[in-house]
Scaffold this motif. Structure first.
Motif, PDB file in Angstrom:
ATOM      1  N   LYS A 275       1.492 -35.456  -7.025  1.00 38.55           N
ATOM      2  CA  LYS A 275       0.439 -34.697  -7.699  1.00 38.55           C
ATOM      3  C   LYS A 275       0.661 -33.238  -7.346  1.00 38.55           C
ATOM      4  N   GLU A 276       0.717 -32.376  -8.334  1.00 43.12           N
ATOM      5  CA  GLU A 276       0.918 -30.951  -8.061  1.00 43.12           C
ATOM      6  C   GLU A 276      -0.164 -30.143  -8.770  1.00 43.12           C
ATOM      7  N   PRO A 277      -1.351 -30.082  -8.193  1.00 43.64           N
ATOM      8  CA  PRO A 277      -2.370 -29.231  -8.809  1.00 43.64           C
ATOM      9  C   PRO A 277      -2.072 -27.770  -8.502  1.00 43.64           C
ATOM     10  N   LEU A 278      -1.706 -27.007  -9.518  1.00 43.66           N
ATOM     11  CA  LEU A 278      -1.348 -25.601  -9.311  1.00 43.66           C
ATOM     12  C   LEU A 278      -2.565 -24.724  -9.558  1.00 43.66           C
ATOM     13  N   GLY A 279      -2.770 -23.772  -8.693  1.00 41.48           N
ATOM     14  CA  GLY A 279      -3.925 -22.912  -8.910  1.00 41.48           C
ATOM     15  C   GLY A 279      -3.811 -21.594  -8.189  1.00 41.48           C
ATOM     16  N   PRO A 280      -4.699 -20.652  -8.539  1.00 39.30           N
ATOM     17  CA  PRO A 280      -4.719 -19.365  -7.839  1.00 39.30           C
ATOM     18  C   PRO A 280      -5.355 -19.521  -6.463  1.00 39.30           C
ATOM     19  N   LEU A 281      -4.937 -18.683  -5.524  1.00 37.92           N
ATOM     20  CA  LEU A 281      -5.510 -18.778  -4.186  1.00 37.92           C
ATOM     21  C   LEU A 281      -5.737 -17.399  -3.584  1.00 37.92           C
ATOM     22  N   VAL A 282      -6.727 -17.343  -2.688  1.00 36.22           N
ATOM     23  CA  VAL A 282      -7.074 -16.093  -2.013  1.00 36.22           C
ATOM     24  C   VAL A 282      -7.120 -16.347  -0.514  1.00 36.22           C
ATOM     25  N   ARG A 283      -7.254 -15.258   0.240  1.00 37.58           N
ATOM     26  CA  ARG A 283      -7.355 -15.378   1.694  1.00 37.58           C
ATOM     27  C   ARG A 283      -8.714 -15.897   2.108  1.00 37.58           C
ATOM     28  N   HIS A 284      -8.756 -16.500   3.287  1.00 35.41           N
ATOM     29  CA  HIS A 284     -10.042 -16.806   3.911  1.00 35.41           C
ATOM     30  C   HIS A 284     -10.771 -15.500   4.213  1.00 35.41           C
ATOM     31  N   GLY A 285     -12.097 -15.582   4.281  1.00 39.86           N
ATOM     32  CA  GLY A 285     -12.826 -14.469   4.857  1.00 39.86           C
ATOM     33  C   GLY A 285     -13.469 -13.520   3.872  1.00 39.86           C
ATOM     34  N   ASP A 286     -13.351 -13.780   2.561  1.00 36.82           N
ATOM     35  CA  ASP A 286     -14.054 -12.939   1.599  1.00 36.82           C
ATOM     36  C   ASP A 286     -14.614 -13.842   0.500  1.00 36.82           C
ATOM     37  N   ASP A 287     -15.818 -14.320   0.737  1.00 38.35           N
ATOM     38  CA  ASP A 287     -16.388 -15.317  -0.172  1.00 38.35           C
ATOM     39  C   ASP A 287     -16.689 -14.754  -1.549  1.00 38.35           C
ATOM     40  N   GLN A 288     -17.049 -13.476  -1.605  1.00 33.82           N
ATOM     41  CA  GLN A 288     -17.371 -12.873  -2.908  1.00 33.82           C
ATOM     42  C   GLN A 288     -16.145 -12.893  -3.817  1.00 33.82           C
TER      43      GLN A 288
ATOM     44  N   ALA B 132       2.869 -12.874   2.174  1.00 30.50           N
ATOM     45  CA  ALA B 132       2.426 -11.720   1.389  1.00 30.50           C
ATOM     46  C   ALA B 132       0.910 -11.729   1.225  1.00 30.50           C
ATOM     47  N   LEU B 133       0.353 -12.904   0.991  1.00 29.19           N
ATOM     48  CA  LEU B 133      -1.092 -12.988   0.817  1.00 29.19           C
ATOM     49  C   LEU B 133      -1.799 -12.773   2.161  1.00 29.19           C
ATOM     50  N   GLN B 134      -1.275 -13.395   3.200  1.00 30.16           N
ATOM     51  CA  GLN B 134      -1.880 -13.240   4.530  1.00 30.16           C
ATOM     52  C   GLN B 134      -1.907 -11.777   4.956  1.00 30.16           C
ATOM     53  N   SER B 135      -0.844 -11.054   4.614  1.00 31.99           N
ATOM     54  CA  SER B 135      -0.738  -9.683   5.100  1.00 31.99           C
ATOM     55  C   SER B 135      -1.354  -8.681   4.136  1.00 31.99           C
ATOM     56  N   ARG B 136      -2.151  -9.150   3.173  1.00 31.73           N
ATOM     57  CA  ARG B 136      -2.894  -8.297   2.253  1.00 31.73           C
ATOM     58  C   ARG B 136      -2.000  -7.475   1.339  1.00 31.73           C
ATOM     59  N   GLU B 137      -0.773  -7.913   1.135  1.00 31.26           N
ATOM     60  CA  GLU B 137       0.097  -7.224   0.182  1.00 31.26           C
ATOM     61  C   GLU B 137      -0.367  -7.505  -1.236  1.00 31.26           C
ATOM     62  N   VAL B 138      -1.026  -8.631  -1.430  1.00 33.12           N
ATOM     63  CA  VAL B 138      -1.580  -8.965  -2.741  1.00 33.12           C
ATOM     64  C   VAL B 138      -3.034  -9.402  -2.565  1.00 33.12           C
ATOM     65  N   ASP B 139      -3.821  -9.279  -3.659  1.00 37.37           N
ATOM     66  CA  ASP B 139      -5.217  -9.694  -3.594  1.00 37.37           C
ATOM     67  C   ASP B 139      -5.359 -11.187  -3.826  1.00 37.37           C
ATOM     68  N   LEU B 140      -4.437 -11.725  -4.617  1.00 34.77           N
ATOM     69  CA  LEU B 140      -4.445 -13.165  -4.837  1.00 34.77           C
ATOM     70  C   LEU B 140      -3.036 -13.603  -5.221  1.00 34.77           C
ATOM     71  N   LEU B 141      -2.782 -14.893  -5.046  1.00 38.61           N
ATOM     72  CA  LEU B 141      -1.539 -15.466  -5.548  1.00 38.61           C
ATOM     73  C   LEU B 141      -1.901 -16.242  -6.793  1.00 38.61           C
ATOM     74  N   SER B 142      -1.228 -15.925  -7.882  1.00 40.42           N
ATOM     75  CA  SER B 142      -1.364 -16.737  -9.078  1.00 40.42           C
ATOM     76  C   SER B 142       0.074 -17.121  -9.394  1.00 40.42           C
ATOM     77  N   ARG B 143       0.588 -18.053  -8.613  1.00 37.33           N
ATOM     78  CA  ARG B 143       2.032 -18.235  -8.556  1.00 37.33           C
ATOM     79  C   ARG B 143       2.389 -19.705  -8.493  1.00 37.33           C
ATOM     80  N   ASN B 144       2.077 -20.439  -9.548  1.00 33.10           N
ATOM     81  CA  ASN B 144       2.287 -21.894  -9.605  1.00 33.10           C
ATOM     82  C   ASN B 144       2.396 -22.524  -8.217  1.00 33.10           C
ATOM     83  N   THR B 145       1.317 -22.405  -7.491  1.00 38.66           N
ATOM     84  CA  THR B 145       1.286 -22.880  -6.110  1.00 38.66           C
ATOM     85  C   THR B 145       0.432 -24.134  -6.000  1.00 38.66           C
ATOM     86  N   THR B 146       1.001 -25.149  -5.365  1.00 34.85           N
ATOM     87  CA  THR B 146       0.294 -26.423  -5.256  1.00 34.85           C
ATOM     88  C   THR B 146      -0.795 -26.360  -4.195  1.00 34.85           C
ATOM     89  N   TRP B 147      -1.947 -26.884  -4.560  1.00 36.72           N
ATOM     90  CA  TRP B 147      -3.082 -26.960  -3.658  1.00 36.72           C
ATOM     91  C   TRP B 147      -2.853 -28.116  -2.687  1.00 36.72           C
TER      92      TRP B 147
END
Lengths: 395, 337
Positions: free
Chosen positions: B221-234, B89-104
């Protein structure tokens, strides 16, 4: 007789209206459209992948998978590659589908014939079965078998026990597993050769019967080849048999052969559901045979069994086989609902866990689609050959 | 709304390449809302209540982003995603970010093409068993059946742990968290495993939560955090510094209660943080008072923790590692300068 010169008026019309030109233009446009769409897909995918810097390719197949699978027909552990995980998932899909097709066909034929029975109760029971099963969603039925029936079984310590060695509990069905010693391969090879020879022999006998009208008894030789010969080899080579019995050890049973509840739930749901449709196809097929055929056969003095075997069934099969093929295809594709109850089929293991761990969505979904497509085409192909063999041959 | 991986992959193949070039922030501003991929229903992290309002720490993080961009925390659309579908979903731009208890993890950060913006919750994987099983350590779990969710680090850690301790086990893998806990409750499995915070949340769904216990071993260790796609540093910077802003605000004692008073503070670091001095905010295309907006509408890190998973919530999870670095934890944000 002399030729009468006919003056042909040449129809003058624009080349646009010429059918040949027209159809050529339409076809060229269609091909161009398809190519254009294909190129568009390729370009945007490439672009998206580049901007997101997702590595693409099939190298992920050779990475260690690091996860385990609850049912494996070939050995599999965490050290094995994703390629092997793919194979495990594929085999699980094929296994449940093959058994599903078998059971659905048997149940479907029984119910379909039963619905035409003279016996009022049997006919109504079969009718009720068809109406009930056909009108409930398959996913619901799978969840019903899994969560309402199999999950309600007692835990391993309170298992239902049959014959002292077969246990049924909410972890599945456990039974003793025969473990053969060395040489079992030779026995299997002899048995396989026996089956092959029997088939050839039966075919030859059949040809002889068609040519001469004399029926030959072949079954004693088949029995000899398939059963007696392998048994002889088995005892001659002194292939030992030990039995691996399931044993309660701590939380679970160890050893033995275990059928997991996910598999059972899926198999039961797929077979009974598809059987409902097959029953109707069979009923339609039998009813499609004109009454005159039966009457004619009876007038010739054929016994009821011969009448069915030689007159009704061959003609009914011509009607039954084409729609039966679609039901087999449906069953095979429906097996992917396995994912909802945790049965490790291709979709769960490969398009699920593997996709998520590697992130190769396009490659993995592409392969998964291709696999389903190829297997469906193979099923169609085989059924078409069968259909051609039983089809009406006009001489 | 439930979408499948297949749809997301189609989006990856069909979504216009032209749009792919636009900056995420511009897209969000043009659209008027943030598309935030969240968990489908995990108490404390992201769960809709009976009125359809989303609650949770992951949800509040997206609200903070909306507050920073639009000065309005409601300008977020939440998309519940299964663990299996989230990355596509994130790769295909369906969402702007995942804030979904996702492990880094390394592979998600690199191979999957994502950037993790930090750690909103330091978690660890644990095991839950029935008290009646009379087990006191995870090392006694040999020969058990374990229920877990597909496509998670949990599934892999589980395999690692049992393998390294030479214990036999059977993993039954389901698609959604709900299916996992149902199978565990029905007795299909002896053990339920996932991140501890999630075990707390899922335990509340059981008919008799008291009959189940969490074993002391934490196996990962499960560091959970928000994540975004590569390619947009701003956009990556905005998400990253929003998390840091909430942590820094707590460190400088800027909360919903103290905000008005802290706005009058003379301390230069507080002034910089609140945009009274400098141009922190304009640096990444936001306004200078963006942190004031976040605190006013959503609160600082300590507040969202307490409200969603801590003492102020039903879960009552101790802050543990998630205390600030100067209070005995490891939550630490880089300075604003």
């Amino acid at each position: 007789m002399t030729d009468v010169p006919v003056r042909r008026e040449k129809l003058k019309s624009s080349w646009i209206f010429r059918p040949g030109v027209r159809s050529a233009v339409i076809q060229i446009l269609l091909v161009a459209l398809v190519v254009l769409i294909g190129w568009f897909i390729y370009r945007t995918t490439r672009q998206n992948i580049i901007t997101q810097r997702i590595p693409i390719g099939f190298d992920f197949f050779w990475i260690e998978s690091g996860f385990s699978i609850s049912q494996t027909l070939i050995s599999f552990n965490e050290n094995n590659t994703y390629a092997r995980a793919f194979l495990v998932g594929l085999l699980n899909t094929l296994f449940v589908s093959a058994l599903g097709v078998l059971f659905a066909t048997v149940i479907g034929f029984l119910v379909g014939i039963g619905r035409l029975s003279q016996n009022w109760i049997i006919a109504r029971l079969c009718g009720g079965y068809v109406e009930l099963i056909r009108n409930l969603p398959l996913l619901f039925q799978i969840l019903f078998w899994y969560l309402a029936v199999l999950a309600a079984l007692p835990g391993p310590r309170q298992s239902f026990t049959f014959f002292g060695d077969i246990f049924i509990n909410n972890r599945g069905i456990l039974m003793p597993k025969p473990m053969f010693g060395d040489g079992i391969g030779i026995v299997a090879a002899v048995a396989a050769a026996g089956i092959l020879l029997s088939i050839v022999m039966t075919a030859l006998a059949r040809r002889y019967r068609v040519q001469t009208g004399t029926a030959l008894k072949t079954w004693p030789f088949s029995l000899l080849l398939i059963v007696v010969a392998p048994l002889f080899v088995f005892f001659f080579l002194k292939v030992g048999v030990t039995v691996d019995r399931p044993e309660l050890k701590g939380f679970n049973f160890n050893g033995g052969l275990r059928i997991i509840p996910e598999f059972l739930a899926l198999l039961i749901a797929l077979s009974t559901y598809t059987a409902g449709f097959i029953a109707e196809i069979v009923r339609a097929g039998i009813l499609a045979v004109p009454r005159g055929q039966t009457e004619a056969a009876r007038a010739l003095g054929l016994r009821r069994s011969k009448l069915l075997q030689l007159v009704v069934v061959p003609q009914a099969m011509r009607v039954i086989v084409p729609p039966l093929t679609s039901q087999y295809l449906n069953l095979f594709k429906n097996s992917s609902l396995a994912v909802s109850i945790g049965y490790p089929d291709l979709v769960s293991v490969f398009a699920g866990t593997t996709l998520n761990n590697t992130g190769q969505a396009i490659e993995i979904l592409g392969i998964t689609m291709l696999v389903y497509l190829v297997i469906s085409l193979v099923i169609s192909f085989v059924m078409n050959i069968y259909n051609r063999r039983i089809a009406l041959r006009e001489r | 709304m439930k979408r499948s991986t297949i749809l997301f992959s189609l989006a990856l193949t069909f979504a216009s390449a032209g749009a792919a070039q636009a900056a995420t922030l511009d897209d969000i501003k043009a659209r008027g809302s943030i598309l935030c991929g969240v968990s489908g229903g995990l108490a404390g992290f992201a769960q809709p209540d009976d009125k359809g309002n989303w609650n949770g720490i992951d949800v509040d993080f997206c609200r903070a982003l909306a507050a920073a961009i639009f000065n309005d925390p409601t300008k977020v659309k939440f998309l519940p995603l299964t663990a299996k579908d989230r990355f596509t979903a994130l790769q295909s731009r369906e969402v702007d970010l995942l804030s979904r208890n996702t492990t880094w993890t390394s592979s998600r950060d690199t191979q999957l093409g994502f950037n993790f913006a930090g750690v909103i919750y330091y978690d660890a994987q644990g095991f839950m068993v029935r008290k009646s099983a009379k087990v006191s350590s995870a090392l006694e779990l040999s020969n058990t059946t374990v229920c877990t969710q597909s496509g998670t680090t949990t599934q892999l850690n589980l395999a690692d742990y049992f393998r390294s301790n030479n214990m036999k086990y059977e993993a039954v893998v389901f698609n959604t968290a709900d299916e996992v806990i149902k199978a565990y409750e029905s007795g299909r499995c002896d053990v339920f495993t996932t991140d501890v915070s999630q075990i707390y949340a899922e335990r509340l769904k059981l008919a008799k939560p008291d009959e189940h216990m969490i074993l002391p071993e934490l196996i990962s260790k499960e560091p959970l955090g928000p994540l975004v796609r590569h390619g947009d540093d701003q956009w990556f910077d905005i998400v990253k510094w929003t998390l840091f802003a909430m942590l820094n605000a707590e460190e400088y004692d800027i909360s919903q209660k103290t905000l008005e008073q802290r706005l009058k503070s003379d301390r230069p670091d507080v002034k910089r943080l609140l945009g009274i001095e400098g141009n922190y905010g304009e640096q990444f295309g936001l306004t200078n008072d963006w942190i004031v907006r976040i605190i006013r509408h959503v609160g600082n890190y300590g507040e969202i923790y307490d409200r969603n998973v801590g003492e102020g919530s039903r879960l009552k999870i101790d802050r543990g590692l998630n205390k600030l670095w100067n209070k005995g934890g490891i939550q630490y944000a880089p300075p604003v300068r």
